[in-house]
Design a protein around this motif. Sequence first.
Motif, PDB file in Angstrom:
ATOM      1  N   SER A 168       0.834  -1.214   0.000  1.00 63.49           N
ATOM      2  CA  SER A 168       0.000   0.000   0.000  1.00 63.49           C
ATOM      3  C   SER A 168       0.862   1.255   0.000  1.00 63.49           C
ATOM      4  O   SER A 168       0.493   2.265  -0.608  1.00 63.49           O
ATOM      5  N   THR A 172       1.251   4.336  -3.101  1.00 61.80           N
ATOM      6  CA  THR A 172       1.082   5.779  -2.905  1.00 61.80           C
ATOM      7  C   THR A 172       2.178   6.587  -3.589  1.00 61.80           C
ATOM      8  O   THR A 172       2.045   7.796  -3.756  1.00 61.80           O
ATOM      9  N   ASP A 214       2.677  12.107  -0.687  1.00 66.17           N
ATOM     10  CA  ASP A 214       2.135  12.784   0.482  1.00 66.17           C
ATOM     11  C   ASP A 214       2.892  12.302   1.712  1.00 66.17           C
ATOM     12  O   ASP A 214       2.538  11.313   2.350  1.00 66.17           O
ATOM     13  N   LYS A 217       0.826  12.079   5.143  1.00 60.21           N
ATOM     14  CA  LYS A 217      -0.021  10.902   5.323  1.00 60.21           C
ATOM     15  C   LYS A 217       0.819   9.649   5.548  1.00 60.21           C
ATOM     16  O   LYS A 217       0.473   8.783   6.352  1.00 60.21           O
ATOM     17  N   LEU A 218       1.937   9.567   4.828  1.00 61.48           N
ATOM     18  CA  LEU A 218       2.821   8.419   4.989  1.00 61.48           C
ATOM     19  C   LEU A 218       3.424   8.404   6.385  1.00 61.48           C
ATOM     20  O   LEU A 218       3.498   7.356   7.042  1.00 61.48           O
TER      21      LEU A 218
END
Length: 507
Positions: A168, A172, A214, A217-218
């Motif tokens: 995942s 991203t 991002d 967010k990571l």
Amino acid sequence: MTIKHLSLLALILGFQGYAQQLSSVVLDSATKKPIPYVTVRLNNKGMITNEEGRFTFRLDGSIKETDSLFLSCIGYASLGKPINEFTENVIYLPAKAIELNPVIVTNKKYTPKEIIEEVEKNLVKNYHQGYSKKRLFLRQTFRNNIIKTDYTLKKSTIDAFNKKFLDSVIRTVPKSSTFYTEILGDLYGASDSEEQKLDLIKASELYDKSRELDYDKLEEKFNKIIKANVKTDSYFKIKSGIFGTKIDSLELGITEVDSTDAVALQKELEKKKKNEENRKKFFSKYQRETLGNLYGNLPIFEDTDYNVLFKPGRYDLILENFTYVGDDAVYVIGFKPKRSEEFQGRIFVNSDDFAVIRMDFENVEPLRKFKLLGVSLNEYLARGSIIFSKGDNEKYHLRYYNIEKGNRIGFKRPVKIIEKNKNVKGRRKQNELSLKVDAAFGSTNRYELVVFDLDPINSGTYEAFKENNNLLPTYMPNYDPTFWAGYDIIEPNKAIKEFTSQVELGD
């Protein structure tokens, strides 16, 4: 009188003082193909056409309809006439026929090496190398792409760090992205690339934020897992084969600021303010260093990568042709390295004063290439053109610099991230994440620099100028044709004009 019979000036000026600019495209009169890198002059101000043959000139109150526009390009007949005689927004240039020019006939018959030696002998006389103030525009294009992101999960003692989670994370990461930076400013300095000062006037960044990683967010994902599974006084050992690096858990950003703690909150605000100041300084510093590196690598300076003028014996030189810039005869000399030099290309030399007016170059081998313990780097591309033109002081100076660079980075190694804690009794080792990574990344960077004006200054003026680092680039998710209204820039190409973000995000 119909619209098509109006002069180009009337068409572009509009009515009642609206946007005043002269825009056109320059085409080969025979092939109807665009002519790139045409020098365009209006009232001693210089412009250059882009790779699509387009240019735009800003017209201020001092411009009259009877003022002349001059166009010149190697291999083409020069054109000069009053603005009001241009009745279309397309300008055609005919190729210049190759004839025996009296300058070439009466001059000594030089060998290519002798021509190069004359160029080197006349550098000081021909080129302005002292202090100057240069009004310039720099466009930087960065294209990045992920070639490969393969990995094998060998071991994970934290359940959340599993293959599903890592997949995942990889999803991203954007597979490709394009980033444009444009700046307009005045550069103060002489020939020393490290002794430059930049006065930024305006700057922009054009890119799609939805295609950028991002990091917040990571980081949030990682921090959530770290906080649930890792002790705050732990440290991490990151190992790749025989290499190891220690990182404290605090460096991962897992601490939080209590908003009820006024002292801590004030410190955090001061930190953010300091970071913003540093970001401004970094942007200005990076742009200044980029410009300094471009200037310091001009072929008229001895430390240049394109050293054919100073070390002609290392190259095979061929007098390929004669051509013209207007009525000026020009030698065309091809050069190729005999052994270890990195570049080949052509140089165009004015036969009258032996000034290099243009150099086209490209690398013949990678500029840097190594592979060690699974880490590889290949700087495989460096090609471009450099154009000089004569200023009001009868000295040549840089008019245009275009260079494209490409590189590929590979990483094929085992990686271990080990949590250790010296305050825990028994074994210090707490958790471990072990991977085998096989990844490759590519990028191409392009730099386009156009110099509109050069004013000689003395050392006192240079020393007195103080940089202002308060300007940051304006972010644009889509191309905005009004952003540079009122300023001279090199005309954007079709890719820039059509650039739009997939999702428009706030600044």
